[in-house]
Each structure stands twice: as C-alpha cells, then as structure tokens.
Write a protein that holds these residues in place. Structure first.
Motif, PDB file in Angstrom:
ATOM      1  N   ILE A  38       0.872  -1.176   0.000  1.00  0.00           N
ATOM      2  CA  ILE A  38       0.000   0.000   0.000  1.00  0.00           C
ATOM      3  C   ILE A  38       0.906   1.221   0.000  1.00  0.00           C
ATOM      4  O   ILE A  38       1.594   1.478   0.975  1.00  0.00           O
ATOM      5  N   THR A  39       0.930   1.932  -1.096  1.00  0.00           N
ATOM      6  CA  THR A  39       1.784   3.116  -1.165  1.00  0.00           C
ATOM      7  C   THR A  39       1.237   4.205  -0.256  1.00  0.00           C
ATOM      8  O   THR A  39       0.048   4.225   0.075  1.00  0.00           O
ATOM      9  N   SER A  40       2.094   5.114   0.121  1.00  0.00           N
ATOM     10  CA  SER A  40       1.648   6.200   1.005  1.00  0.00           C
ATOM     11  C   SER A  40       0.619   7.079   0.298  1.00  0.00           C
ATOM     12  O   SER A  40      -0.313   7.560   0.934  1.00  0.00           O
ATOM     13  N   LYS A  68      -5.565  -6.436  -2.421  1.00  0.00           N
ATOM     14  CA  LYS A  68      -4.455  -7.355  -2.184  1.00  0.00           C
ATOM     15  C   LYS A  68      -4.085  -7.394  -0.703  1.00  0.00           C
ATOM     16  O   LYS A  68      -3.768  -8.453  -0.160  1.00  0.00           O
ATOM     17  N   ALA A  69      -4.144  -6.243  -0.023  1.00  0.00           N
ATOM     18  CA  ALA A  69      -3.854  -6.200   1.421  1.00  0.00           C
ATOM     19  C   ALA A  69      -4.904  -6.976   2.204  1.00  0.00           C
ATOM     20  O   ALA A  69      -4.604  -7.592   3.218  1.00  0.00           O
ATOM     21  N   GLY A  70      -6.151  -6.940   1.720  1.00  0.00           N
ATOM     22  CA  GLY A  70      -7.214  -7.740   2.339  1.00  0.00           C
ATOM     23  C   GLY A  70      -8.186  -6.943   3.186  1.00  0.00           C
ATOM     24  O   GLY A  70      -7.897  -5.834   3.649  1.00  0.00           O
ATOM     25  N   LYS A  71      -9.340  -7.548   3.381  1.00  0.00           N
ATOM     26  CA  LYS A  71     -10.428  -6.935   4.150  1.00  0.00           C
ATOM     27  C   LYS A  71     -10.021  -6.713   5.605  1.00  0.00           C
ATOM     28  O   LYS A  71     -10.367  -5.692   6.206  1.00  0.00           O
ATOM     29  N   ASN A  72      -9.286  -7.659   6.179  1.00  0.00           N
ATOM     30  CA  ASN A  72      -8.867  -7.517   7.575  1.00  0.00           C
ATOM     31  C   ASN A  72      -7.997  -6.275   7.760  1.00  0.00           C
ATOM     32  O   ASN A  72      -8.181  -5.508   8.708  1.00  0.00           O
ATOM     33  N   CYS A  73      -7.059  -6.056   6.844  1.00  0.00           N
ATOM     34  CA  CYS A  73      -6.209  -4.859   6.940  1.00  0.00           C
ATOM     35  C   CYS A  73      -7.048  -3.598   6.785  1.00  0.00           C
ATOM     36  O   CYS A  73      -6.849  -2.625   7.499  1.00  0.00           O
TER      37      CYS A  73
END
Length: 119
Positions: A38-40, A68-73
């Motif tokens: 996840i870019t800034s 890609k990072a996901g729902k939890n993130c």
C-alpha cells in the motif's frame, strides 16, 4: 458569510488533520504485511475518502493494492482511524459507512479476469 466561515473552519480542520496523520497510514496499524504494497499516496487517498468524506474515487491501482492487502487490513485501518480520536467529518457511523463503501467499490472493481484460453 456563514458558508465562508464554515468552509474556512473545514479547511483549517483538514490542514490540522493531515499534519497530524502520517502519510503511510497503513504502516501504523501493527498487522504484519498490511502496509506492504500500500503506497503512502494510496493510503492517504483512502484516508481522505474515509475520514474526510472526499467524494473522489480511488485510482484503480489503489483499489488493487487495497484488495491485495485484504479486508482484515482495511477493517483495522478504519478501526485505527476511529480509535485515534483524530477529527473526522461526520459521525463514527459515517466513517464506517464510507469505509465499507470504499472496500465494496474497490473489491467490485478489482476483479481479476481469467486469462484468455489458448487456441
């Protein structure tokens, strides 16, 4: 005149909020690998949409990063915002709603098409 005063207040609130929030927001949530990928700029874009009520649409590349990072993130990011006591636009319910809308829109637009069959 009241509209100008409200707008000025909002701008001051926006500047203070942005100054207090690290640009790499996802990196601060403490979940392994959540900030990875996840870019800034994308993290800050999501912050503006979810917290400040910015009506812009996240870029496709940012949506792909988020999915890609996901729902939890994503959920942890929203919870961090709420628990941080930083100024938000609207209510906590508004933040949750905007967070869910952002996730749903990104998840729907980031569907990966299957590869073309070989002939």
């Amino acid at each position: 005149m009241a509209t100008l005063k409200n707008f000025s207040t909002f701008i001051i609130l926006l500047v203070v909020t942005v100054a207090l929030l690290p640009r790499a927001t996802f990196a601060t949530i403490g979940i392994p690998n959540c900030s990875k990928g996840i870019t800034s700029d994308c993290g800050f874009g999501f912050f503006k949409i979810i917290v400040l009520g910015d009506t812009s649409t996240p870029a496709d590349v940012c949506c792909r990063e988020l999915v890609k990072a996901g729902k939890n993130c994503h959920n942890q990011f929203v919870e961090l915002i709420i628990s941080s006591k930083k100024p938000i636009r609207g209510t906590i319910s508004d933040v949750y709603r905007r967070g869910n809308e952002t996730w749903n829109n990104c998840a729907a637009s980031s569907v990966v098409s299957p590869p073309e069959p070989a002939h």
